[in-house]
Design a protein around this motif. Structure first.
Motif, PDB file in Angstrom:
ATOM      1  N   ARG A 102       0.834  -1.207   0.000  1.00  0.00           N
ATOM      2  CA  ARG A 102       0.000   0.000   0.000  1.00  0.00           C
ATOM      3  C   ARG A 102       0.864   1.251   0.000  1.00  0.00           C
ATOM      4  NH1 ARG A 102      -5.303  -0.056   1.450  1.00  0.00           N
ATOM      5  NH2 ARG A 102      -5.062   1.938   2.525  1.00  0.00           N
ATOM      6  N   ARG A 103       1.884   1.250   0.818  1.00  0.00           N
ATOM      7  CA  ARG A 103       2.749   2.426   0.902  1.00  0.00           C
ATOM      8  C   ARG A 103       3.551   2.625  -0.375  1.00  0.00           C
ATOM      9  NH1 ARG A 103       7.916   3.359   2.522  1.00  0.00           N
ATOM     10  NH2 ARG A 103       8.268   1.292   3.401  1.00  0.00           N
ATOM     11  N   LEU A 104       4.070   1.542  -0.916  1.00  0.00           N
ATOM     12  CA  LEU A 104       4.908   1.650  -2.109  1.00  0.00           C
ATOM     13  C   LEU A 104       4.112   2.105  -3.328  1.00  0.00           C
ATOM     14  CD1 LEU A 104       7.167  -1.512  -1.699  1.00  0.00           C
ATOM     15  CD2 LEU A 104       7.821   0.877  -1.358  1.00  0.00           C
ATOM     16  N   VAL A 105       2.908   1.563  -3.501  1.00  0.00           N
ATOM     17  CA  VAL A 105       2.072   1.986  -4.626  1.00  0.00           C
ATOM     18  C   VAL A 105       1.789   3.476  -4.543  1.00  0.00           C
ATOM     19  CG1 VAL A 105      -0.267   1.839  -5.590  1.00  0.00           C
ATOM     20  CG2 VAL A 105       1.017  -0.245  -5.087  1.00  0.00           C
ATOM     21  N   ARG A 106       1.481   3.950  -3.357  1.00  0.00           N
ATOM     22  CA  ARG A 106       1.165   5.373  -3.179  1.00  0.00           C
ATOM     23  C   ARG A 106       2.394   6.263  -3.257  1.00  0.00           C
ATOM     24  NH1 ARG A 106      -2.542   2.298  -1.181  1.00  0.00           N
ATOM     25  NH2 ARG A 106      -4.716   2.975  -1.052  1.00  0.00           N
ATOM     26  N   GLN A 133      -2.921  -7.062  -4.843  1.00  0.00           N
ATOM     27  CA  GLN A 133      -4.347  -7.058  -5.141  1.00  0.00           C
ATOM     28  C   GLN A 133      -5.102  -6.154  -4.176  1.00  0.00           C
ATOM     29  OE1 GLN A 133      -5.755  -8.687  -7.781  1.00  0.00           O
ATOM     30  NE2 GLN A 133      -7.708  -7.694  -7.256  1.00  0.00           N
ATOM     31  N   ASP A 134      -4.650  -6.115  -2.919  1.00  0.00           N
ATOM     32  CA  ASP A 134      -5.332  -5.333  -1.880  1.00  0.00           C
ATOM     33  C   ASP A 134      -4.714  -3.953  -1.662  1.00  0.00           C
ATOM     34  OD1 ASP A 134      -6.934  -7.546  -1.503  1.00  0.00           O
ATOM     35  OD2 ASP A 134      -5.741  -8.326   0.167  1.00  0.00           O
ATOM     36  N   ALA A 135      -3.734  -3.605  -2.472  1.00  0.00           N
ATOM     37  CA  ALA A 135      -2.995  -2.355  -2.240  1.00  0.00           C
ATOM     38  C   ALA A 135      -3.891  -1.121  -2.327  1.00  0.00           C
ATOM     39  CB  ALA A 135      -1.839  -2.237  -3.225  1.00  0.00           C
ATOM     40  N   VAL A 136      -4.823  -1.124  -3.291  1.00  0.00           N
ATOM     41  CA  VAL A 136      -5.776  -0.016  -3.426  1.00  0.00           C
ATOM     42  C   VAL A 136      -7.168  -0.626  -3.558  1.00  0.00           C
ATOM     43  CG1 VAL A 136      -6.415   2.073  -4.670  1.00  0.00           C
ATOM     44  CG2 VAL A 136      -4.024   1.336  -4.643  1.00  0.00           C
ATOM     45  N   GLU A 137      -7.921  -0.559  -2.502  1.00  0.00           N
ATOM     46  CA  GLU A 137      -9.242  -1.189  -2.475  1.00  0.00           C
ATOM     47  C   GLU A 137     -10.143  -0.614  -3.555  1.00  0.00           C
ATOM     48  OE1 GLU A 137     -12.880  -2.057   0.714  1.00  0.00           O
ATOM     49  OE2 GLU A 137     -11.028  -1.063   1.340  1.00  0.00           O
ATOM     50  N   GLU A 209      -5.683  14.628 -12.208  1.00  0.00           N
ATOM     51  CA  GLU A 209      -6.059  15.033 -10.854  1.00  0.00           C
ATOM     52  C   GLU A 209      -7.260  14.233 -10.367  1.00  0.00           C
ATOM     53  OE1 GLU A 209      -5.986  16.487  -7.217  1.00  0.00           O
ATOM     54  OE2 GLU A 209      -4.422  16.744  -8.751  1.00  0.00           O
ATOM     55  N   ASP A 210      -8.171  13.899 -11.274  1.00  0.00           N
ATOM     56  CA  ASP A 210      -9.317  13.059 -10.889  1.00  0.00           C
ATOM     57  C   ASP A 210      -8.832  11.703 -10.379  1.00  0.00           C
ATOM     58  OD1 ASP A 210     -11.136  14.999 -11.561  1.00  0.00           O
ATOM     59  OD2 ASP A 210     -11.603  14.156 -13.539  1.00  0.00           O
ATOM     60  N   TRP A 211      -7.850  11.102 -11.072  1.00  0.00           N
ATOM     61  CA  TRP A 211      -7.299   9.823 -10.628  1.00  0.00           C
ATOM     62  C   TRP A 211      -6.591   9.968  -9.284  1.00  0.00           C
ATOM     63  CZ3 TRP A 211      -8.588   5.200 -12.015  1.00  0.00           C
ATOM     64  CH2 TRP A 211      -9.057   4.943 -13.315  1.00  0.00           C
ATOM     65  N   MET A 212      -5.887  11.065  -9.090  1.00  0.00           N
ATOM     66  CA  MET A 212      -5.195  11.281  -7.824  1.00  0.00           C
ATOM     67  C   MET A 212      -6.189  11.428  -6.672  1.00  0.00           C
ATOM     68  SD  MET A 212      -1.871  11.205  -8.262  1.00  0.00           S
ATOM     69  CE  MET A 212      -2.463   9.697  -9.066  1.00  0.00           C
ATOM     70  N   ARG A 216      -6.431   9.060  -3.359  1.00  0.00           N
ATOM     71  CA  ARG A 216      -6.452   9.619  -1.998  1.00  0.00           C
ATOM     72  C   ARG A 216      -7.673   9.149  -1.230  1.00  0.00           C
ATOM     73  NH1 ARG A 216      -4.029  14.173  -4.630  1.00  0.00           N
ATOM     74  NH2 ARG A 216      -6.076  15.097  -5.075  1.00  0.00           N
ATOM     75  N   ALA A 217      -8.795   9.029  -1.927  1.00  0.00           N
ATOM     76  CA  ALA A 217     -10.023   8.605  -1.276  1.00  0.00           C
ATOM     77  C   ALA A 217      -9.957   7.174  -0.789  1.00  0.00           C
ATOM     78  CB  ALA A 217     -11.210   8.762  -2.254  1.00  0.00           C
ATOM     79  N   GLU A 218      -9.096   6.377  -1.408  1.00  0.00           N
ATOM     80  CA  GLU A 218      -8.941   4.978  -1.016  1.00  0.00           C
ATOM     81  C   GLU A 218      -7.790   4.780  -0.025  1.00  0.00           C
ATOM     82  OE1 GLU A 218     -10.980   2.685  -1.618  1.00  0.00           O
ATOM     83  OE2 GLU A 218     -12.225   3.670  -3.116  1.00  0.00           O
TER      84      GLU A 218
END
Length: 219
Positions: A102-106, A133-137, A209-212, A216-218
Motif C-alpha cells: 500500500r505504501r509503495l504503490v502510493r 491485489q489489496d494495495a488499493v481497495e 487530478e481526478d485519478w489522484m 487519496r479517497a482509497e
C-alpha cells in the motif's frame, strides 16, 4: 562447546562472552519494537548479530574452532526464534506485505517494483500477489498501476504535471519530443509497461487530478 540454551554469562575459553539464545531473542524483540519485518528479514538481522559476535570474538583472541562451533550451534537457534515470533504474532509476512505494498504503490512504485521489493524481503509469491491485489481497495490491477505511474509522474513533473510549453513552436516541439522520450525512460526504468507510460503522458491535467483524488479517497 556452546549449547543453544546456555546462559549469557558463559564465556569462551579465552574469556570472551558467549552469544546465546537469550541474547539473540532480546535482539529480535528490540528490532521488532522499532521495525516491521518479515520472518526472513528477522533471521537476517540475527545472522548479522552472530557475524558481528564472531568477528569480535576472533579479534579478542578466541579459539577459531571454538568460535566456529558456537556459530554453527546458533544457526538453528535463529530459526527457532523467528518461528516463535511468528507464533506470537510479532512477525506476520502477510500483514507486512499488505502494508508495504500500500505504501509503495502510493509512493509511485510499479507492480514489478513492489514485487521485487517484497521478494527481496523473503515474502512468498502468493502473499506478494495478494498484497498487490489489496494495495488499493476497489481498483483493478490496471487502475492501480496507472495511479502509481501518475504519482511518479507528479513527483518528476512529467506528462500532465509538467510545466506547460508552446507545442506549436518548432524549437519547443523538439524539446517536447526529447522531454517525452526522457519521461518514457523514467517510467520504463521504474517498471511500467509502455502502454501505461503512454497513457500517463497523454493524460490531461484534469483527468490526472481526478485519478489522484480517487487514489487519496482509497488511502
Amino acid at each position: 562447546m556452546m549449547h543453544s540454551g546456555s546462559s549469557s554469562s558463559a564465556h569462551t575459553s579465552s574469556g570472551f562472552p558467549q552469544l546465546d539464545r537469550r541474547v539473540l531473542r532480546e535482539a529480535a524483540l528490540a528490532h521488532l519494537a522499532r521495525f516491521g519485518t518479515t520472518r526472513h528479514g528477522l533471521e537476517q538481522v540475527l545472522l548479522r548479530r552472530i557475524a558481528r559476535w564472531e568477528k569480535q570474538a576472533l579479534k579478542a583472541g578466541a579459539d577459531t574452532e571454538e568460535v566456529a562451533e558456537a556459530v554453527q550451534a546458533l544457526r538453528p537457534v535463529v530459526a527457532e526464534i523467528s518461528e516463535e515470533m511468528v507464533r506470537l504474532g510479532a512477525v506476520d509476512d502477510a500483514s507486512f506485505a499488505t502494508s508495504r505494498a500500500r505504501r509503495l504503490v502510493r509512493s509511485g512504485r510499479s507492480g514489478r517494483a513492489v514485487q521485487a521489493h517484497l521478494a527481496a524481503r523473503g515474502v512468498e509469491a502468493d502473499l506478494r500477489d495478494a498484497a498487490l491485489q489489496d494495495a488499493v481497495e476497489g481498483f483493478s490491477p490496471a487502475q492501480r498501476e496507472l495511479c502509481a505511474a501518475l504519482v511518479l509522474a507528479r513527483k518528476r513533473r512529467m506528462g500532465p504535471f509538467a510545466t506547460p510549453y508552446v507545442a506549436d513552436d518548432e524549437v519547443e516541439s523538439e524539446q517536447a519530443l526529447a522531454r517525452r522520450h526522457k519521461a518514457l525512460g523514467v517510467l520504463a526504468r521504474a517498471g511500467y509497461a509502455r502502454d501505461v507510460a503512454e497513457q500517463v503522458l497523454d493524460m490531461s491535467p484534469t483527468e490526472a487530478e481526478d485519478w489522484m483524488q480517487r487514489l487519496r479517497a482509497e488511502s
